[in-house]
Design an enzyme around this catalytic site. Structure first.
Site, short mmCIF file in Angstrom:
data_model
loop_
_atom_site.label_atom_id
_atom_site.label_comp_id
_atom_site.label_asym_id
_atom_site.label_seq_id
_atom_site.Cartn_x
_atom_site.Cartn_y
_atom_site.Cartn_z
N ASP A 42 0.83 -1.20 0.00
CA ASP A 42 0.00 0.00 0.00
C ASP A 42 0.87 1.26 0.00
OD1 ASP A 42 -2.35 1.41 0.00
OD2 ASP A 42 -2.65 1.32 2.17
N GLY A 43 0.34 2.31 -0.61
CA GLY A 43 1.01 3.61 -0.56
C GLY A 43 1.53 4.12 -1.89
N GLY A 45 -0.16 5.32 -4.42
CA GLY A 45 -0.84 6.57 -4.81
C GLY A 45 -0.26 7.76 -4.06
N TRP A 81 2.68 7.99 -2.69
CA TRP A 81 4.07 8.19 -3.15
C TRP A 81 4.08 9.09 -4.39
CZ3 TRP A 81 6.95 7.43 -7.53
CH2 TRP A 81 8.34 7.39 -7.39
N ARG A 102 -1.06 8.73 -10.39
CA ARG A 102 -1.03 7.54 -9.51
C ARG A 102 -0.31 6.37 -10.16
NH1 ARG A 102 -4.28 7.32 -5.21
NH2 ARG A 102 -4.47 5.07 -5.41
N HIS A 106 2.42 3.17 -9.04
CA HIS A 106 2.30 1.73 -9.26
C HIS A 106 3.52 1.20 -10.03
CE1 HIS A 106 -1.61 1.86 -7.53
NE2 HIS A 106 -2.20 2.45 -8.55
N SER A 158 -7.04 -6.04 -6.00
CA SER A 158 -8.10 -6.69 -5.22
C SER A 158 -9.41 -6.73 -6.00
CB SER A 158 -8.30 -5.93 -3.90
OG SER A 158 -9.05 -4.77 -4.13
N SER A 159 -10.31 -7.59 -5.53
CA SER A 159 -11.65 -7.68 -6.15
C SER A 159 -12.31 -6.31 -6.13
CB SER A 159 -12.54 -8.64 -5.35
OG SER A 159 -11.85 -9.81 -4.99
N GLU A 160 -11.95 -5.48 -5.15
CA GLU A 160 -12.59 -4.16 -5.00
C GLU A 160 -11.89 -3.08 -5.83
OE1 GLU A 160 -11.78 -6.16 -2.23
OE2 GLU A 160 -13.86 -6.87 -2.17
N ARG A 178 -11.97 1.52 -8.77
CA ARG A 178 -11.13 2.72 -8.91
C ARG A 178 -11.43 3.40 -10.26
NH1 ARG A 178 -5.44 2.31 -5.83
NH2 ARG A 178 -6.35 1.55 -3.91
N LEU A 209 12.30 -19.46 -4.75
CA LEU A 209 11.27 -18.66 -4.10
C LEU A 209 9.96 -18.82 -4.87
CD1 LEU A 209 10.65 -16.25 -1.97
CD2 LEU A 209 10.86 -14.77 -3.97
C1 FPP Z 1 -2.19 0.08 -3.26
O1 FPP Z 1 -1.68 1.39 -3.23
C2 FPP Z 1 -1.60 -0.64 -4.39
C3 FPP Z 1 -2.31 -1.20 -5.39
C4 FPP Z 1 -3.77 -1.16 -5.47
C5 FPP Z 1 -1.63 -1.84 -6.52
C6 FPP Z 1 -0.39 -2.60 -6.16
C7 FPP Z 1 0.38 -2.86 -7.38
C8 FPP Z 1 1.72 -2.83 -7.47
C9 FPP Z 1 2.63 -2.60 -6.36
C10 FPP Z 1 2.37 -3.06 -8.75
C11 FPP Z 1 2.58 -4.51 -8.99
C12 FPP Z 1 1.55 -4.88 -9.91
C13 FPP Z 1 1.61 -5.78 -10.85
C14 FPP Z 1 0.66 -5.57 -11.92
C15 FPP Z 1 2.54 -6.94 -10.87
P1 FPP Z 1 -2.70 2.60 -3.31
O2 FPP Z 1 -2.85 2.97 -4.75
O3 FPP Z 1 -3.98 2.26 -2.62
O4 FPP Z 1 -1.92 3.70 -2.53
P2 FPP Z 1 -2.54 4.88 -1.66
O5 FPP Z 1 -3.16 4.25 -0.43
O6 FPP Z 1 -1.35 5.71 -1.32
O7 FPP Z 1 -3.53 5.60 -2.52
#
Ligand code: FPP
Length: 245
Positions: free
Chosen positions: A18-19, A21, A23, A31, A35, A63-65, A69, A129
Site C-alpha cells: 500500500d502507498g 498513490g 508516493w 497515480r 504503481h 483486489s476484487s474491490e 477505482r 522462491l
Molecule cells: C495500493 O496502493 C496498491 C495497489 C492497489 C496496486 C499494487 C500494485 C503494485 C505494487 C504493482 C505490482 C503490480 C503488478 C501488476 C505486478 P494505493 O494505490 O492504494 O496507494 P494509496 O493508499 O497511497 O492511494
C-alpha cells in the site's frame, strides 16, 4: 534469545503493498507512476526475500474491490501487469522464482489470462522462491469459491476440506503479514490463511519499502511468541536432558 520466540526467518511472507498513490501524489505525479515504482519495489523485495531464505512471498497486486477505482487507473494496472509479464518473467526465472497468479481469472481478458498461464509454465521448474501474485483476488472470494467447489462436488464443508480447496492450497499459511503505507487493516487479503500470521505494519510507502524495512519486519517477527491458541507454558520446549559424561 528467548526460547519461546521464533528468532527465525519466516517461511512465508505476505505483503499488502500500500502507498503507491500517496508516493506519486507527493511528487505531483499521476497515480500510475506510483504503481510503476511499485513494480520496482516488488522486484527488489522478491530478491531480498530469496537472499534471506524466505520460501514463499505473496503479494496483493489487485483486489476484487480495485475494479471500483477510476477507469484510467484500472486500465493502467492491467497494462502494468501485461508489461511486467513481458519484461520481468525471464529475469525472475533466472533468479529461481516460481510464479503463481492467485485470483478470479473470469474477470480478466483472454490475452492477460494466457500471459499468466504462460508465466506460470515458464517458471514451473524453479524452486528458490515461490512468488504468489494475488490479482483480482479477495479473501471472501476465495472462501466462497472453495465452499462452492466443495458443494458442487458433494464434499462436506469442513475446515480441512476448505483449506484444500482454497486458491492458496499450494503453499503453507503466511507466517508474517506486512502492510506498508501506515494503515492498519487487512482489506480482504488472505482472510482464511492469515488466521495465525504475525502482523507488521510499516509506515514506509510501498515504492520506498527496501531491504532495511524488510529486515525490520523479519526482526520483529523473530521477537514474537507464536502460541497458535496454546498457553505460553505449553509451547516451552522441554528442558534439555542432562547426559552424564
Ligand atoms: C495500493 O496502493 C496498491 C495497489 C492497489 C496496486 C499494487 C500494485 C503494485 C505494487 C504493482 C505490482 C503490480 C503488478 C501488476 C505486478 P494505493 O494505490 O492504494 O496507494 P494509496 O493508499 O497511497 O492511494
Amino acid at each position: 534469545m528467548n526460547s519461546k520466540k521464533t528468532g527465525a526467518v519466516p517461511r512465508h511472507i505476505a505483503i499488502i503493498m500500500d502507498g503507491n498513490g500517496r508516493w506519486a501524489k507527493r511528487r505531483l505525479l499521476p497515480r500510475l507512476a506510483g504503481h510503476k515504482q511499485g513494480v520496482e519495489a516488488l522486484r527488489r523485495c522478491a530478491r531480498a526475500c530469496a537472499e534471506r531464505g524466505v520460501e514463499v512471498l505473496t503479494v496483493f497486486a489487485f483486489s476484487s474491490e480495485n475494479w471500483n477505482r477510476p477507469q484510467e487507473e484500472v486500465s493502467g494496472l492491467m497494462g502494468l501487469l501485461a508489461n511486467a509479464l513481458a519484461k520481468e518473467v525471464q529475469q525472475l526465472s533466472n533468479d529461481g522464482v516460481r510464479l503463481h497468479f492467485v485470483g478470479d481469472r473470469t474477470g480478466l481478458s483472454d490475452k492477460v489470462c494466457e500471459g499468466l498461464s504462460q508465466a506460470e509454465r515458464q517458471t514451473a521448474h524453479n524452486s528458490r522462491l515461490v512468488l504468489n501474485v494475488c490479482f483480482n483476488y479477495g479473501g471472501r472470494w476465495d472462501i466462497a469459491q472453495a465452499a462452492s467447489k466443495l458443494a458442487g462436488q458433494g464434499i462436506a464443508i469442513t475446515a480441512e476440506n476448505l483449506d484444500k480447496a482454497m486458491a492458496m492450497s499450494h503453499v503453507c499459511d503466511p507466517d508474517l503479514l506486512i502492510r506498508t503505507g501506515g494503515e492498519m487493516r487487512i482489506s480482504n487479503f488472505l482472510l482464511w490463511q492469515a488466521a495465525y500470521s504475525e502482523l507488521f505494519f510499516s509506515p514506509s510507502l510501498w515504492p520506498d519499502f527496501d531491504e532495511s524495512d524488510l529486515d525490520q519486519a523479519i526482526a520483529a517477527f523473530g521477537g514474537r511468541e507464536r502460541r497458535f491458541g496454546q498457553t505460553s507454558e505449553q509451547i516451552q520446549p522441554p528442558p534439555a536432558r542432562i547426559v552424564a559424561a
